[in-house]
Design a protein around this motif. Sequence first.
Motif, mmCIF file in Angstrom:
data_model
loop_
_atom_site.group_PDB
_atom_site.id
_atom_site.type_symbol
_atom_site.label_atom_id
_atom_site.label_comp_id
_atom_site.label_asym_id
_atom_site.label_seq_id
_atom_site.Cartn_x
_atom_site.Cartn_y
_atom_site.Cartn_z
ATOM 1 N N MET A 173 0.821 -1.203 0.000
ATOM 2 C CA MET A 173 0.000 0.000 0.000
ATOM 3 C C MET A 173 0.858 1.258 0.000
ATOM 4 N N THR A 174 0.466 2.245 -0.787
ATOM 5 C CA THR A 174 1.146 3.528 -0.785
ATOM 6 C C THR A 174 0.437 4.475 0.186
ATOM 7 N N LEU A 175 1.076 5.598 0.460
ATOM 8 C CA LEU A 175 0.464 6.616 1.307
ATOM 9 C C LEU A 175 -0.864 7.071 0.714
ATOM 10 N N GLN A 176 -0.871 7.300 -0.602
ATOM 11 C CA GLN A 176 -2.079 7.794 -1.254
ATOM 12 C C GLN A 176 -3.217 6.779 -1.161
ATOM 13 N N GLU A 177 -2.909 5.505 -1.282
ATOM 14 C CA GLU A 177 -3.952 4.476 -1.177
ATOM 15 C C GLU A 177 -4.514 4.399 0.241
ATOM 16 N N MET A 178 -3.632 4.559 1.229
ATOM 17 C CA MET A 178 -4.106 4.520 2.608
ATOM 18 C C MET A 178 -4.958 5.742 2.946
ATOM 19 N N GLN A 179 -4.665 6.861 2.318
ATOM 20 C CA GLN A 179 -5.439 8.068 2.574
ATOM 21 C C GLN A 179 -6.791 8.045 1.866
ATOM 22 N N ILE A 187 5.538 2.586 9.220
ATOM 23 C CA ILE A 187 5.641 1.526 8.214
ATOM 24 C C ILE A 187 6.097 2.172 6.908
ATOM 25 N N ASP A 188 7.201 1.721 6.365
ATOM 26 C CA ASP A 188 7.822 2.418 5.237
ATOM 27 C C ASP A 188 6.936 2.521 4.007
ATOM 28 N N THR A 189 6.118 1.517 3.735
ATOM 29 C CA THR A 189 5.316 1.535 2.508
ATOM 30 C C THR A 189 4.309 2.679 2.477
ATOM 31 N N CYS A 190 3.751 3.022 3.646
ATOM 32 C CA CYS A 190 2.653 3.991 3.654
ATOM 33 C C CYS A 190 2.921 5.234 4.494
ATOM 34 N N CYS A 191 4.125 5.389 5.008
ATOM 35 C CA CYS A 191 4.457 6.582 5.800
ATOM 36 C C CYS A 191 5.373 7.541 5.046
ATOM 37 N N ILE A 192 5.705 7.212 3.810
ATOM 38 C CA ILE A 192 6.546 8.074 2.982
ATOM 39 C C ILE A 192 5.799 8.395 1.692
ATOM 40 N N ASP A 193 5.752 9.668 1.339
ATOM 41 C CA ASP A 193 5.165 10.062 0.064
ATOM 42 C C ASP A 193 6.228 9.870 -1.013
ATOM 43 N N LYS A 194 6.172 8.747 -1.692
ATOM 44 C CA LYS A 194 7.206 8.412 -2.668
ATOM 45 C C LYS A 194 7.063 9.183 -3.975
ATOM 46 N N GLU A 252 14.762 12.533 2.238
ATOM 47 C CA GLU A 252 14.830 12.822 3.669
ATOM 48 C C GLU A 252 14.552 11.570 4.487
ATOM 49 N N ALA A 253 13.559 10.795 4.080
ATOM 50 C CA ALA A 253 13.188 9.588 4.821
ATOM 51 C C ALA A 253 14.299 8.549 4.795
ATOM 52 N N ILE A 254 14.897 8.341 3.629
ATOM 53 C CA ILE A 254 15.962 7.338 3.532
ATOM 54 C C ILE A 254 17.193 7.777 4.312
ATOM 55 N N ASN A 255 17.498 9.056 4.290
ATOM 56 C CA ASN A 255 18.633 9.562 5.070
ATOM 57 C C ASN A 255 18.360 9.494 6.572
ATOM 58 N N SER A 256 17.096 9.460 6.970
ATOM 59 C CA SER A 256 16.724 9.443 8.390
ATOM 60 C C SER A 256 16.294 8.071 8.870
ATOM 61 N N MET A 257 16.242 7.087 7.989
ATOM 62 C CA MET A 257 15.611 5.818 8.321
ATOM 63 C C MET A 257 16.295 5.072 9.463
#
Length: 237
Positions: free
Chosen positions: A34-40, A72-79, A87-92
């Motif tokens: 699931m992507t962020l957009q799908e979860m929203q 959760i990486d799949t749905c907490c990052i706007d890819k 930013e997310a990958i540098n902070s992961m």
Amino acid sequence: MRLVNTRTLESIEFFVERVPRYAILSHTWGKGEMTLQEMQSPTPQTSVKAGYQKIKAAANRALGDSYEWIWIDTCCIDKTSSAELSEAINSMYQYYAESAVCYAYLADFSQLRPAFRFEDSRWFTRGWTLQELIAPSKVIFFDVNWMCVGDTTEDHVLSQILSATKISAECLRGVQKPDEFSIARRMSWAAQRECTRIEDVAYSLMGLFDVNMPLLYGEGKKAFTRLQEEILKDTDD
């Protein structure tokens, strides 16, 4: 960073100084994530996807352990945003290190099928899961049915992890920090791991070596050269 509410599955963005206590999920990606957009914008079609069921199960586990939030990486990052992805990958690594607990979900392992060993799971071969094993203070493992296998504080689990990863026991127990080990030793922990994208071989190691650099998907093996150059700026090892 965004976090998923474990009761409503709604994603909320928090500023660093106000991030609440949270659990975090470690897993290998499969079909139907699931992507962020799908979860929203959930629909009956997306709610039956395997990724949705995984998110829901992880959230339920976290809620049962009294955590109101989970990352959760799949749905907490706007890819769709290259800046947010970078930013997310540098902070992961920091996300995992600062979590209250990490749930490692092994989608290909079942305790009901003892012929397939825990340490043979694909989770132990992926590039990104290396930092997800090392960074958290506690990692709890679950099989495909969300049955608890054990955690990194238990000797019988730790011995199997050591067999699969060759990572120092002192590192996994938190007795020694990763930066107390040589560059070569840490690189050896990643030697047999794989990533879908060539660049991710380098990007997945940034946290382990405490470096930051911009993401340039499409650069191929040059990413690893840049990683080594960043490492050399801070060490003469």
